[in-house]
Design an enzyme around this catalytic site. Structure first.
Site, mmCIF file in Angstrom:
data_model
loop_
_atom_site.group_PDB
_atom_site.id
_atom_site.type_symbol
_atom_site.label_atom_id
_atom_site.label_comp_id
_atom_site.label_asym_id
_atom_site.label_seq_id
_atom_site.Cartn_x
_atom_site.Cartn_y
_atom_site.Cartn_z
ATOM 1 N N LEU A 18 10.284 -8.771 11.985
ATOM 2 C CA LEU A 18 9.061 -8.081 12.362
ATOM 3 C C LEU A 18 8.496 -7.429 11.112
ATOM 4 O O LEU A 18 9.154 -6.593 10.499
ATOM 5 C CB LEU A 18 9.364 -7.026 13.434
ATOM 6 C CG LEU A 18 9.781 -7.620 14.773
ATOM 7 C CD1 LEU A 18 10.573 -6.617 15.593
ATOM 8 C CD2 LEU A 18 8.553 -8.092 15.535
ATOM 9 N N ASP A 19 7.308 -7.827 10.741
ATOM 10 C CA ASP A 19 6.804 -7.431 9.440
ATOM 11 C C ASP A 19 5.379 -6.862 9.514
ATOM 12 O O ASP A 19 4.485 -7.472 10.094
ATOM 13 C CB ASP A 19 6.819 -8.668 8.529
ATOM 14 C CG ASP A 19 6.415 -8.311 7.110
ATOM 15 O OD1 ASP A 19 6.425 -7.110 6.769
ATOM 16 O OD2 ASP A 19 6.080 -9.242 6.355
ATOM 17 N N THR A 20 5.208 -5.720 8.915
ATOM 18 C CA THR A 20 3.866 -5.120 8.891
ATOM 19 C C THR A 20 3.035 -5.680 7.746
ATOM 20 O O THR A 20 1.814 -5.626 7.763
ATOM 21 C CB THR A 20 3.933 -3.590 8.683
ATOM 22 O OG1 THR A 20 4.771 -3.347 7.564
ATOM 23 C CG2 THR A 20 4.465 -2.897 9.905
ATOM 24 N N GLY A 21 3.707 -6.234 6.740
ATOM 25 C CA GLY A 21 2.995 -6.707 5.555
ATOM 26 C C GLY A 21 2.372 -8.079 5.722
ATOM 27 O O GLY A 21 1.411 -8.421 5.053
ATOM 28 N N LEU A 86 3.380 -8.031 12.762
ATOM 29 C CA LEU A 86 3.102 -6.930 13.691
ATOM 30 C C LEU A 86 1.598 -6.764 13.879
ATOM 31 O O LEU A 86 1.121 -6.450 14.961
ATOM 32 C CB LEU A 86 3.733 -5.634 13.190
ATOM 33 C CG LEU A 86 5.260 -5.556 13.374
ATOM 34 C CD1 LEU A 86 5.828 -4.328 12.688
ATOM 35 C CD2 LEU A 86 5.621 -5.546 14.858
#
Ligand SMILES: [Zn+2]
Length: 476
Positions: A18-21, A86
């Protein structure tokens, strides 16, 4: 950084980060895709690096014997880890919260779908075989299926699935029937008549035989002032056209209008018209018009609705769907005509038993229709108001309800409940059609909509209003 990271927990196919970038979901395993289409674009990572992505598609994973899909995933060859963006999930309506080293995600109904603890590597990972993932994937997929169920006028999921799997229209994603049943559909005890059958001999070309029937009078006059509607159904394609009437006596004028339009579109002459013996069809003027154009007018036998079955079955289907759509969005009764018009539009883009492997639209005109532009009838929409139409400090957009598709112009028909004016606009922003709360609308439009205090009564009321007139009318 994910590009080089190899999952420590389990095989690389099972673990998703799960990645915000990351701007998009990404997967490096081609085998996980059920469909891929060319894509020109690039994907950026948190560290500002970018790579080009040539393909994107739908991921399918088998979980508990069930296949779940995730749309819009970039295929990035060589990527060693699967990434869930995300940002992309938030855009889909998920709510993400990070607190005390735990990432929690809720869907648009505030149900928790994912809760993961940060790993020792300071990453948030999700195993695809974990239970919460099933939940998450199903929710996203379900949401999309529901959206299309509503956009297509409560078309049953079997029909929707057929439409998408057989690629009968452009722009429809993969549909898989959700677990829940549709409340609006169940409440109205809808009898789906998508798969209408016809045993009698079918026409071999467009306009060889046209069925017509009139429905009404409706208790409530429509927004446009109509009390009735008349349908014309081409026997060959089963495509249907609807016109609205203030008086039954307008039937001939609408027939003339239909004839001119349909003949021009198909390049074929209208040969036979089949109707019941309603007075509006048996007038001297109607008779003269048919004679003048060499149209053979077949009148069905008294009290034998099956003879004119095509037109009457069509009317029943239209009324069922229209009732469901008006009731489903809690719209006032006077919108019955708008709903009927939209239903006819949608039915021409739905699968039927009478025409196989294509929509009625395609059977009529020869090419596949697109459904990309479809929106949920009755949802809130904002029309952009051009400069000259407003004062400097006024709102730049007008809050309206979406009530239909403008013919020939790729525009939407909207209705402003406050000014009580209809608007045709190409420049429309729709309220996320899947999550609109009509309770709010009831309050904000000052009693414009049905009071929802008594569901049962409300349902009955809508049914009487819209259903009373739909029965095949006995010959007069
Ligand atoms: Zn429904």
């Amino acid at each position: 950084m994910f590009l080089t990271y190899i999952g420590a927990e389990g095989g690389r196919n099972e673990v998703w980060y799960l990645d915000t970038g990351a701007t998009n979901h990404m997967c490096g395993e081609k085998a996980l895709f059920t469909s891929l289409e060319p894509n020109d674009g690039e994907v950026s990572f948190g560290d500002a690096s970018k790579i080009s992505v040539e393909e994107r598609g739908v991921i399918a994973v088998t979980l508990n014997g069930k296949e779940v899909h995730r749309n819009d995933v970039f295929y990035v060859p060589g990527l060693k880890s699967n990434i869930l963006s995300l940002g992309q999930l938030v855009e889909k309506g998920y709510c993400v919260r990070l607190r005390d080293g735990t990432l929690a995600m809720k869907d648009h109904e505030r149900r928790e779908v994912v809760k993961v603890k940060m790993t020792t590597n300071r990453l948030f990972t999700l195993r695809m075989d974990a239970k919460e993932t099933v939940c998450l994937a199903r929710t996203e997929e379900e949401e999309e299926s529901w959206l299309w169920h509503h956009r297509m006028g409560h078309l049953g999921f079997t029909g929707l699935k057929l439409l998408s799997h057989s690629k009968m229209v452009e722009g429809l994603p993969m549909i898989s029937p959700p677990q829940k049943v549709c409340e609006a559909c169940t409440k109205e005890k809808m009898k789906r008549q998508m798969f209408e059958g016809g045993k009698s001999r079918r026409a071999r070309r467009q306009l060889e035989l046209v069925h017509s029937d009139i429905a009404g009078p409706f208790e409530t006059t429509s927004v446009g002032g109509s009390k009735y509607y008349i349908t014309f159904t081409d026997d060959f394609s089963r495509k249907c056209w609807v016109y609205f009437l203030r008086e039954k006596s307008e039937a001939l004028d609408r027939f003339k209008e239909f004839k001119a339009m349909a003949e021009k579109e198909s390049g074929q002459p209208l040969k036979v018209l089949r109707t019941d013996r309603g007075g509006e069809y048996t007038s001297r003027l109607f008779d003269e018009f048919c004679k003048e154009w060499g149209i053979s007018h077949q009148l069905t036998a008294a009290y034998s609705p099956q003879q004119n079955g095509v037109a009457e079955r069509k009317n029943l289907t239209i009324m069922n769907m229209a009732r469901s759509m008006v009731k489903g969005k809690g719209l006032p009764k006077k919108f019955w005509a708008e709903a009927v018009q939209v239903v006819a539009y949608l039915l021409n883009r739905c699968p039927t038993k009478s025409v196989k492997f294509m929509t009625l639209f395609e059977a009529w005109i020869g090419w596949k229709p697109s459904v990309k532009h479809l929106r949920v009838f009755g949802c809130v929409a904002y029309a952009h108001v051009p400069d000259h139409g407003r004062k400097k400090l006024d709102d730049k957009s007008e809050k309206c309800i979406f009530v239909g598709y403008a013919p020939m112009s790729k525009a939407y028909k909207l209705y402003n409940p406050v000014t009580e004016k209809a608007i045709i606009s190409r420049d429309v922003v729709f309220e996320k059609d899947n999550s609109w709360s009509w309770d709010e609308a009831v309050r904000s439009t000052k009693g414009m909509f049905f009071d929802d205090d008594d569901e049962e009564d409300g349902g009955q009321e809508a049914k009487d209003e819209m259903g009373g007139a739909e029965q095949p009318s006995p010959p007069s």
